[in-house]
Design an enzyme around this catalytic site. Structure first.
Site, PDB file in Angstrom:
ATOM      1  N   ASP A  40       0.844  -1.198   0.000  1.00 20.45           N
ATOM      2  CA  ASP A  40       0.000   0.000   0.000  1.00 20.45           C
ATOM      3  C   ASP A  40       0.874   1.242   0.000  1.00 20.45           C
ATOM      4  O   ASP A  40       1.022   1.922   1.025  1.00 20.45           O
ATOM      5  CB  ASP A  40      -0.951  -0.023   1.196  1.00 20.45           C
ATOM      6  CG  ASP A  40      -1.938  -1.176   1.130  1.00 20.45           C
ATOM      7  OD1 ASP A  40      -2.204  -1.663   0.012  1.00 20.45           O
ATOM      8  OD2 ASP A  40      -2.448  -1.592   2.174  1.00 20.45           O
ATOM      9  N   ASP A  93      -5.597  -5.599  -6.016  1.00 22.56           N
ATOM     10  CA  ASP A  93      -6.737  -5.559  -5.097  1.00 22.56           C
ATOM     11  C   ASP A  93      -7.732  -4.485  -5.559  1.00 22.56           C
ATOM     12  O   ASP A  93      -7.950  -3.489  -4.893  1.00 22.56           O
ATOM     13  CB  ASP A  93      -6.215  -5.269  -3.691  1.00 22.56           C
ATOM     14  CG  ASP A  93      -7.265  -5.438  -2.611  1.00 22.56           C
ATOM     15  OD1 ASP A  93      -8.351  -5.973  -2.909  1.00 22.56           O
ATOM     16  OD2 ASP A  93      -6.999  -5.034  -1.472  1.00 22.56           O
ATOM     17  N   LYS A  95     -11.079  -4.802  -6.269  1.00 22.65           N
ATOM     18  CA  LYS A  95     -12.431  -4.893  -5.705  1.00 22.65           C
ATOM     19  C   LYS A  95     -13.499  -4.396  -6.689  1.00 22.65           C
ATOM     20  O   LYS A  95     -14.302  -3.523  -6.399  1.00 22.65           O
ATOM     21  CB  LYS A  95     -12.533  -4.133  -4.380  1.00 22.65           C
ATOM     22  CG  LYS A  95     -11.660  -4.693  -3.282  1.00 22.65           C
ATOM     23  CD  LYS A  95     -11.844  -3.929  -1.979  1.00 22.65           C
ATOM     24  CE  LYS A  95     -10.991  -4.478  -0.881  1.00 22.65           C
ATOM     25  NZ  LYS A  95      -9.601  -4.036  -0.930  1.00 22.65           N
ATOM     26  N   ALA A  97     -16.849  -3.969  -8.681  1.00 25.14           N
ATOM     27  CA  ALA A  97     -18.205  -4.037  -8.108  1.00 25.14           C
ATOM     28  C   ALA A  97     -19.258  -3.462  -9.047  1.00 25.14           C
ATOM     29  O   ALA A  97     -20.183  -2.801  -8.607  1.00 25.14           O
ATOM     30  CB  ALA A  97     -18.237  -3.291  -6.768  1.00 25.14           C
ATOM     31  N   ILE A  99     -21.518  -3.933 -13.098  1.00 25.19           N
ATOM     32  CA  ILE A  99     -22.119  -4.946 -13.968  1.00 25.19           C
ATOM     33  C   ILE A  99     -21.057  -5.555 -14.876  1.00 25.19           C
ATOM     34  O   ILE A  99     -19.982  -4.972 -15.086  1.00 25.19           O
ATOM     35  CB  ILE A  99     -23.282  -4.362 -14.794  1.00 25.19           C
ATOM     36  CG1 ILE A  99     -22.793  -3.248 -15.723  1.00 25.19           C
ATOM     37  CG2 ILE A  99     -24.403  -3.878 -13.870  1.00 25.19           C
ATOM     38  CD1 ILE A  99     -23.832  -2.767 -16.722  1.00 25.19           C
TER      39      ILE A  99
END
Length: 189
Positions: A40, A93, A95, A97, A99
């Protein structure tokens, strides 16, 4: 018969159908480790220095390229070279989210072109099974794998109960899914 946790990394890899999982377990066997590192950091120099320093000891480097302020194609090239040099996989990473069609465009294109360099990415299944299908259309031909966010570590998270159960159901019927993000084991497979 030995339980999953009693098997060697090599044995686990031999039993898995997904080539990326086989490769991950082979790396874990070679390094005798399952260590991953969340990188990070917010600059190209920091990310590359970190990857080069910890690379010999890790199996997976988890990135967040959207916070790297000076991201460019050279970063990807150098990161891939370090992954090959030090024998680790790259996990973006992201994530996802959205369609299926939107995530397909995000994963395969845009400025990050994540599917071109990240071995693993992840998604929420809030949008339904279409998100997995959209990501798989891009990732499967490239030999990539997907983790589902069955749980999160944040306080007050809503990914519990039926939502977590639905993650498991979707994973079982989608070969592109290689595992879960969570604080516990969700299946014996």
């Amino acid at each position: 018969m030995a339980s999953f946790s009693q098997k060697t990394y090599a044995q686990r890899g031999e039993e898995h159908a997904h080539p990326l999982v086989k490769a991950l377990f082979a790396t874990m066997e070679r390094k005798q480790s399952n260590l991953s590192l969340a990188a990070d950091v917010s600059s190209k120099a920091e990310l590359l220095a970190l990857a080069d320093t910890v690379g010999p000891y890790i199996c997976v480097l988890k990135t967040h390229v959207d916070v790297v302020s000076d991201f460019d194609a050279d970063l990807v090239k150098q990161l891939q070279a370090l992954a090959a040099k030090h024998d680790f996989l790259i996990f973006e990473d992201r994530k996802f989210a959205d369609i299926g069609n939107t995530v397909k465009l995000q994963y395969g294109g845009g400025i990050y072109r994540i599917a071109d360099w990240a071995h693993i990415t992840n998604c929420h299944v809030i949008p339904g099974e279409g998100i997995i299908q959209g990501l798989a259309e891009v990732g499967v031909p490239k030999g990539r794998g997907l983790l589902l966010l069955a749980e999160m570590s944040s306080a007050g998270m809503l990914a519990t109960g039926a939502y977590t159960d639905k993650n498991v159901e979707m994973a079982i019927v989608n070969d592109f899914v290689i595992g879960f993000i969570g604080s516990r084991r969700f299946t014996e497979e």
